[in-house]
Design a protein around this motif. Structure first.
Motif, PDB file in Angstrom:
ATOM      1  N   SER A   1      -7.725   6.121 -14.388  1.00 50.54           N
ATOM      2  CA  SER A   1      -7.134   5.916 -13.065  1.00 50.54           C
ATOM      3  C   SER A   1      -5.958   6.855 -12.831  1.00 50.54           C
ATOM      4  N   LYS A   2      -5.139   7.104 -13.888  1.00 53.99           N
ATOM      5  CA  LYS A   2      -4.011   8.018 -13.724  1.00 53.99           C
ATOM      6  C   LYS A   2      -4.480   9.459 -13.559  1.00 53.99           C
TER       7      LYS A   2
ATOM      8  N   TYR B   1       2.261   3.125  -5.472  1.00 53.91           N
ATOM      9  CA  TYR B   1       1.378   2.220  -4.747  1.00 53.91           C
ATOM     10  C   TYR B   1      -0.087   2.452  -5.126  1.00 53.91           C
ATOM     11  N   TYR B   2      -0.529   3.701  -5.030  1.00 57.09           N
ATOM     12  CA  TYR B   2      -1.945   3.968  -5.275  1.00 57.09           C
ATOM     13  C   TYR B   2      -2.294   3.916  -6.759  1.00 57.09           C
ATOM     14  N   GLU B   3      -1.302   4.106  -7.630  1.00 63.01           N
ATOM     15  CA  GLU B   3      -1.561   3.908  -9.058  1.00 63.01           C
ATOM     16  C   GLU B   3      -1.918   2.448  -9.321  1.00 63.01           C
ATOM     17  N   ALA B   4      -1.186   1.528  -8.681  1.00 60.07           N
ATOM     18  CA  ALA B   4      -1.479   0.105  -8.867  1.00 60.07           C
ATOM     19  C   ALA B   4      -2.872  -0.240  -8.347  1.00 60.07           C
ATOM     20  N   LEU B   5      -3.241   0.287  -7.191  1.00 61.95           N
ATOM     21  CA  LEU B   5      -4.558  -0.005  -6.637  1.00 61.95           C
ATOM     22  C   LEU B   5      -5.673   0.565  -7.505  1.00 61.95           C
ATOM     23  N   LEU B   6      -5.521   1.820  -7.922  1.00 66.12           N
ATOM     24  CA  LEU B   6      -6.554   2.436  -8.743  1.00 66.12           C
ATOM     25  C   LEU B   6      -6.651   1.754 -10.104  1.00 66.12           C
ATOM     26  N   GLU B   7      -5.504   1.324 -10.650  1.00 70.79           N
ATOM     27  CA  GLU B   7      -5.525   0.625 -11.927  1.00 70.79           C
ATOM     28  C   GLU B   7      -6.244  -0.722 -11.792  1.00 70.79           C
TER      29      GLU B   7
ATOM     30  N   ALA C   1     -14.784   2.741  -1.850  1.00 74.21           N
ATOM     31  CA  ALA C   1     -13.404   2.317  -1.622  1.00 74.21           C
ATOM     32  C   ALA C   1     -12.420   3.374  -2.098  1.00 74.21           C
ATOM     33  N   GLU C   2     -12.693   3.998  -3.245  1.00 75.56           N
ATOM     34  CA  GLU C   2     -11.799   5.016  -3.761  1.00 75.56           C
ATOM     35  C   GLU C   2     -11.792   6.256  -2.873  1.00 75.56           C
ATOM     36  N   GLU C   3     -12.921   6.567  -2.248  1.00 75.02           N
ATOM     37  CA  GLU C   3     -12.950   7.686  -1.305  1.00 75.02           C
ATOM     38  C   GLU C   3     -12.011   7.414  -0.127  1.00 75.02           C
ATOM     39  N   GLY C   4     -12.008   6.155   0.331  1.00 74.48           N
ATOM     40  CA  GLY C   4     -11.086   5.798   1.397  1.00 74.48           C
ATOM     41  C   GLY C   4      -9.645   5.910   0.954  1.00 74.48           C
TER      42      GLY C   4
ATOM     43  N   GLU D   1       5.817 -16.309  -2.471  1.00 70.72           N
ATOM     44  CA  GLU D   1       6.468 -16.379  -1.160  1.00 70.72           C
ATOM     45  C   GLU D   1       7.847 -15.762  -1.320  1.00 70.72           C
ATOM     46  N   GLU D   2       8.174 -14.826  -0.444  1.00 73.19           N
ATOM     47  CA  GLU D   2       9.458 -14.126  -0.547  1.00 73.19           C
ATOM     48  C   GLU D   2       9.934 -13.724   0.843  1.00 73.19           C
ATOM     49  N   ASN D   3      11.139 -14.153   1.182  1.00 73.13           N
ATOM     50  CA  ASN D   3      11.753 -13.810   2.472  1.00 73.13           C
ATOM     51  C   ASN D   3      10.887 -14.194   3.665  1.00 73.13           C
ATOM     52  N   GLY D   4      10.107 -15.283   3.519  1.00 78.71           N
ATOM     53  CA  GLY D   4       9.304 -15.751   4.636  1.00 78.71           C
ATOM     54  C   GLY D   4       7.914 -15.180   4.709  1.00 78.71           C
ATOM     55  N   GLY D   5       7.564 -14.279   3.789  1.00 78.14           N
ATOM     56  CA  GLY D   5       6.221 -13.697   3.791  1.00 78.14           C
ATOM     57  C   GLY D   5       5.493 -14.024   2.498  1.00 78.14           C
ATOM     58  N   PHE D   6       4.162 -13.929   2.529  1.00 80.12           N
ATOM     59  CA  PHE D   6       3.345 -14.110   1.332  1.00 80.12           C
ATOM     60  C   PHE D   6       3.027 -12.735   0.764  1.00 80.12           C
ATOM     61  N   CYS D   7       3.377 -12.528  -0.508  1.00 83.16           N
ATOM     62  CA  CYS D   7       3.226 -11.224  -1.133  1.00 83.16           C
ATOM     63  C   CYS D   7       2.100 -11.258  -2.164  1.00 83.16           C
ATOM     64  N   PHE D   8       1.211 -10.295  -2.088  1.00 86.50           N
ATOM     65  CA  PHE D   8       0.099 -10.179  -3.033  1.00 86.50           C
ATOM     66  C   PHE D   8       0.259  -8.866  -3.794  1.00 86.50           C
ATOM     67  N   GLY D   9       0.232  -8.943  -5.140  1.00 86.43           N
ATOM     68  CA  GLY D   9       0.512  -7.734  -5.908  1.00 86.43           C
ATOM     69  C   GLY D   9      -0.230  -7.634  -7.212  1.00 86.43           C
TER      70      GLY D   9
END
Length: 339
Positions: A4-5, A228-234, A250-253, A318-326
């Motif tokens: 991925s890297k 950002y994209y390292e996390a997605l590709l990983e 998806a990776e092409e996108g 949940e952080e600062n009023g939003g839902f975070c996905f990571g």
């Protein structure tokens, strides 16, 4: 170095070449508006929990707002340019949940989609009979309105409202591709938010990628894109087989999105993601107030977490009023609600 890297370094090198020598190495711009890219993004959203759960969180936030007005069983949701068929399946989930909430009563779900492309509206109509039949099986009367106009012209005069319906606007993954004040004096990003506010909805849902890729200085923009994209590709490397055709699509996108966000400037830079704090500021300037997602939304999401609930690399908070996905400590998408 992981596979991925290695991919990421290749993509970033291509982006930097395009930034330095755009004539010799033209960056993808027109490609981001093609049917092929649309399919790639669809694969990305289908295969990544960070995006799919963001859509679900937005739908649950809409239902939560509807449940706060028990005197009516009419829900009206406005989508801006639906664009691809699978997103309609989110509507199936939505009106299924509406029927559960309004058990014993026949519910009405009206969906208005604002389309600036005739082809998009035509594609949606081809699916509508099937969707309407499925809704009826769940005791929901489904209505569709297709409004053909520019998003910058959206107003209460262009959308049919009823006085006793709960009005919601879903802005999931729509705003980051709209130019802001750094691109044009027209600032269609903030203008659209003001127009949405003028509709007087009970709730507006916002889901966006968590990346400082709009007005950040170029070195910071490169660093943000790398992380950002390292996390997605990983994520793909760790969870999806390499021979999966949807992963390749998806990776092409992802390649097109990454290269465009790094290589291009001005109107050619279509990918202009911002972090949640920036979206909070923009929503506030448009007159919105944050509507924290309640514990009911978190509880409703649990059945959809599936295998990710047991993977420590995947995070939901949940952080600062939003839902975070990571993934691996990096927040990738944030879902929030406003009124």
């Amino acid at each position: 170095m992981s596979n991925s890297k290695q991919k990421l370094m290749g993509y970033m090198l291509s982006a930097l070449k395009s930034h330095v020598s755009p004539i010799d190495y033209p960056a993808p711009v027109a490609e981001l508006f093609t049917e092929e890219h649309l399919l790639s993004v669809r694969s990305l959203y289908d295969m990544s929990p960070f995006f799919g759960l963001g859509f679900l969180a937005a739908n649950y936030a809409i239902l939560e707002a509807a449940s706060e007005q028990p005197s009516t069983n009419k829900l009206h949701v406005i989508y801006l340019a639906i664009g691809w068929e699978e997103e309609c399946l989110d509507h199936l989930i939505l009106f299924y949940m509406v029927s559960v909430r309004q058990a014993g009563n026949r519910s009405t779900l009206k969906i208005t989609t604002v389309e600036d492309s005739f082809n998009s509206g035509q594609r949606l109509m081809m699916l509508w009979d099937r969707l309407r039949d499925l809704a009826a099986q769940r005791g929901v009367r489904l209505e569709l309105n297709i409004v053909s106009q520019k998003l910058s012209e959206l107003s209460r005069n262009s959308v049919v409202f009823e006085p006793d319906e709960v009005l919601a606007v879903n802005l999931a993954f729509k705003l980051h591709r709209m130019p802001d004040e750094s691109v044009s004096a027209e600032n269609t990003r903030d203008e659209l938010l003001r127009r949405v506010k003028g509709l007087a909805p009970q709730v507006v849902t916002l889901v966006e990628q968590e990346m400082n890729g709009n007005t950040a200085p170029f070195p910071m923009r490169v660093g943000e894109a790398l992380a950002y994209y390292e996390a997605l590709l990983e994520y793909f490397e760790s969870t999806v087989p390499r021979d999966n055709s949807k992963r390749a699509m998806a990776e092409e996108g992802l390649i097109r999105k990454l290269v465009n966000s790094v290589a291009c400037e001005g109107r050619d830079r279509v990918e202009r993601c911002e972090v949640f704090e920036e979206w909070r500021a923009r929503m506030g300037m448009a007159g919105f107030q944050l509507k924290p997602l309640g514990p009911q939304v978190a509880e409703s999401l649990k059945p959809w977490l599936g295998c990710w609930a047991w993977d420590p690399r995947f995070t939901v908070k949940e952080e600062n009023g939003g839902f975070c996905f990571g993934w691996r400590g990096r927040t990738l998408t944030v879902a929030s609600a406003w009124h």
